[in-house]
Design a protein around this motif. Structure first.
Motif, PDB file in Angstrom:
ATOM      1  N   ASN A  40     -38.295  24.799 -16.228  1.00 49.88           N
ATOM      2  CA  ASN A  40     -37.597  24.132 -17.325  1.00 49.88           C
ATOM      3  C   ASN A  40     -36.797  25.036 -18.261  1.00 49.88           C
ATOM      4  O   ASN A  40     -36.083  24.524 -19.118  1.00 49.88           O
ATOM      5  CB  ASN A  40     -38.578  23.282 -18.141  1.00 49.88           C
ATOM      6  CG  ASN A  40     -39.652  24.132 -18.812  1.00 49.88           C
ATOM      7  OD1 ASN A  40     -39.691  25.348 -18.646  1.00 49.88           O
ATOM      8  ND2 ASN A  40     -40.535  23.488 -19.537  1.00 49.88           N
ATOM      9  N   LYS A  41     -36.877  26.324 -18.140  1.00 48.27           N
ATOM     10  CA  LYS A  41     -36.068  27.203 -19.000  1.00 48.27           C
ATOM     11  C   LYS A  41     -34.838  27.655 -18.222  1.00 48.27           C
ATOM     12  O   LYS A  41     -34.815  28.711 -17.607  1.00 48.27           O
ATOM     13  CB  LYS A  41     -36.872  28.399 -19.479  1.00 48.27           C
ATOM     14  CG  LYS A  41     -37.798  28.068 -20.616  1.00 48.27           C
ATOM     15  CD  LYS A  41     -38.289  29.313 -21.296  1.00 48.27           C
ATOM     16  CE  LYS A  41     -39.159  28.896 -22.464  1.00 48.27           C
ATOM     17  NZ  LYS A  41     -39.717  30.020 -23.167  1.00 48.27           N
ATOM     18  N   ILE A  42     -33.800  26.840 -18.285  1.00 48.14           N
ATOM     19  CA  ILE A  42     -32.542  27.145 -17.627  1.00 48.14           C
ATOM     20  C   ILE A  42     -31.669  27.862 -18.648  1.00 48.14           C
ATOM     21  O   ILE A  42     -31.531  27.399 -19.786  1.00 48.14           O
ATOM     22  CB  ILE A  42     -31.842  25.854 -17.137  1.00 48.14           C
ATOM     23  CG1 ILE A  42     -32.778  25.055 -16.229  1.00 48.14           C
ATOM     24  CG2 ILE A  42     -30.529  26.172 -16.448  1.00 48.14           C
ATOM     25  CD1 ILE A  42     -33.225  25.773 -14.990  1.00 48.14           C
ATOM     26  N   GLY A  43     -31.090  28.977 -18.268  1.00 47.39           N
ATOM     27  CA  GLY A  43     -30.322  29.763 -19.220  1.00 47.39           C
ATOM     28  C   GLY A  43     -28.973  30.196 -18.702  1.00 47.39           C
ATOM     29  O   GLY A  43     -28.639  30.025 -17.536  1.00 47.39           O
ATOM     30  N   VAL A  44     -28.213  30.769 -19.612  1.00 45.36           N
ATOM     31  CA  VAL A  44     -26.917  31.363 -19.311  1.00 45.36           C
ATOM     32  C   VAL A  44     -27.073  32.871 -19.482  1.00 45.36           C
ATOM     33  O   VAL A  44     -27.620  33.334 -20.494  1.00 45.36           O
ATOM     34  CB  VAL A  44     -25.819  30.824 -20.253  1.00 45.36           C
ATOM     35  CG1 VAL A  44     -24.503  31.545 -20.021  1.00 45.36           C
ATOM     36  CG2 VAL A  44     -25.668  29.316 -20.070  1.00 45.36           C
ATOM     37  N   CYS A  45     -26.596  33.634 -18.511  1.00 43.12           N
ATOM     38  CA  CYS A  45     -26.710  35.091 -18.542  1.00 43.12           C
ATOM     39  C   CYS A  45     -25.364  35.711 -18.883  1.00 43.12           C
ATOM     40  O   CYS A  45     -24.355  35.433 -18.248  1.00 43.12           O
ATOM     41  CB  CYS A  45     -27.196  35.600 -17.193  1.00 43.12           C
ATOM     42  SG  CYS A  45     -27.490  37.380 -17.169  1.00 43.12           S
ATOM     43  N   ASN A  46     -25.349  36.557 -19.890  1.00 41.82           N
ATOM     44  CA  ASN A  46     -24.163  37.259 -20.354  1.00 41.82           C
ATOM     45  C   ASN A  46     -24.277  38.706 -19.866  1.00 41.82           C
ATOM     46  O   ASN A  46     -25.249  39.394 -20.166  1.00 41.82           O
ATOM     47  CB  ASN A  46     -24.110  37.189 -21.875  1.00 41.82           C
ATOM     48  CG  ASN A  46     -22.897  37.841 -22.453  1.00 41.82           C
ATOM     49  OD1 ASN A  46     -22.692  39.037 -22.268  1.00 41.82           O
ATOM     50  ND2 ASN A  46     -22.113  37.087 -23.194  1.00 41.82           N
ATOM     51  N   THR A  47     -23.270  39.168 -19.122  1.00 39.50           N
ATOM     52  CA  THR A  47     -23.310  40.493 -18.490  1.00 39.50           C
ATOM     53  C   THR A  47     -22.185  41.374 -19.003  1.00 39.50           C
ATOM     54  O   THR A  47     -21.062  40.915 -19.193  1.00 39.50           O
ATOM     55  CB  THR A  47     -23.160  40.351 -16.958  1.00 39.50           C
ATOM     56  OG1 THR A  47     -24.213  39.542 -16.464  1.00 39.50           O
ATOM     57  CG2 THR A  47     -23.187  41.701 -16.274  1.00 39.50           C
ATOM     58  N   GLY A  48     -22.495  42.634 -19.198  1.00 41.07           N
ATOM     59  CA  GLY A  48     -21.479  43.610 -19.567  1.00 41.07           C
ATOM     60  C   GLY A  48     -21.912  45.000 -19.168  1.00 41.07           C
ATOM     61  O   GLY A  48     -23.051  45.227 -18.774  1.00 41.07           O
ATOM     62  N   ASP A  49     -20.989  45.940 -19.300  1.00 38.43           N
ATOM     63  CA  ASP A  49     -21.250  47.307 -18.871  1.00 38.43           C
ATOM     64  C   ASP A  49     -21.848  48.194 -19.963  1.00 38.43           C
ATOM     65  O   ASP A  49     -21.691  49.411 -19.918  1.00 38.43           O
ATOM     66  CB  ASP A  49     -19.950  47.950 -18.367  1.00 38.43           C
ATOM     67  CG  ASP A  49     -19.729  47.642 -16.895  1.00 38.43           C
ATOM     68  OD1 ASP A  49     -20.717  47.554 -16.150  1.00 38.43           O
ATOM     69  OD2 ASP A  49     -18.567  47.493 -16.501  1.00 38.43           O
ATOM     70  N   SER A  50     -22.539  47.592 -20.900  1.00 38.47           N
ATOM     71  CA  SER A  50     -23.188  48.392 -21.935  1.00 38.47           C
ATOM     72  C   SER A  50     -24.556  47.808 -22.240  1.00 38.47           C
ATOM     73  O   SER A  50     -24.775  46.609 -22.116  1.00 38.47           O
ATOM     74  CB  SER A  50     -22.335  48.408 -23.206  1.00 38.47           C
ATOM     75  OG  SER A  50     -22.132  47.086 -23.675  1.00 38.47           O
TER      76      SER A  50
END
Length: 180
Positions: free
Chosen positions: A105-115
């Protein structure tokens, strides 16, 4: 079903099995470029039904110890660029053929970057990492389903750098229970 499980560091993963699933593990390394490169090599050498990224992440709005299943990925390095055909947001279907992931039930959005983010700022997403978007991009281009399971190790702006290493053991134990 044949799944490739990706992870950035040896300290982030525990071996696990899923009934009736053939699992291969791949250490991709840290960051978008190395991660995308190693995943691409693996996908060129073998065919998989799903790439499952497992690892750790920071957050702004949730708690240490939370686990998120992510089907949507944002590239924080590219999301502010408004050029035609610049991809900064990728989504995959929530149905991946694995009950424990589909019923979580914990569906999330993942934010990715090079730092490695240590200061509070404006970030879209529930969890913040350094590899998932790049892997999602590779999978999208190669027409392979992708999902990421992230354990929250740190609260950005409070304890990010200091706590991450200390929380790796907790992450392994919690992910072991998640996949049990």
């Amino acid at each position: 079903m044949k799944i490739l499980v990706t992870y950035a560091f040896d300290e982030e993963i525990i071996p696990f099995t899923i009934k009736d699933v053939n699992i291969t593990f791949l250490k991709t390394g840290m960051g978008k470029v190395l991660s995308a490169f190693n995943l691409t090599k693996a996908l060129c050498n073998d065919k998989y039904d799903l790439v499952l990224n497992v690892g750790t992440a920071g957050t702004l709005n949730h708690n240490i110890g939370d686990i998120f299943v992510c089907h949507r990925f944002i590239d924080r390095d590219m999301e502010k660029i408004t050029l035609p055909k610049v991809c900064s947001d990728i989504s995959f279907p929530e149905k991946v053929g694995i009950n424990l992931i589909e019923n979580y039930n914990k569906i999330g959005v993942c934010n990715t970057g090079d730092s490695f983010v240590t200061e509070v700022g404006h970030f879209n997403g529930d969890v913040i990492d350094m590899e998932a978007f790049a892997q999602a991009q590779v999978c999208k281009e190669m027409n392979i389903n992708f999902v990421s399971v992230k354990y929250v190790t740190d609260i950005i702006g409070q304890n990010s750098g200091e706590i991450w290493l200390d929380k790796l053991r907790d992450a392994r134990e919690a992910l072991k229970v998640f996949f049990a």
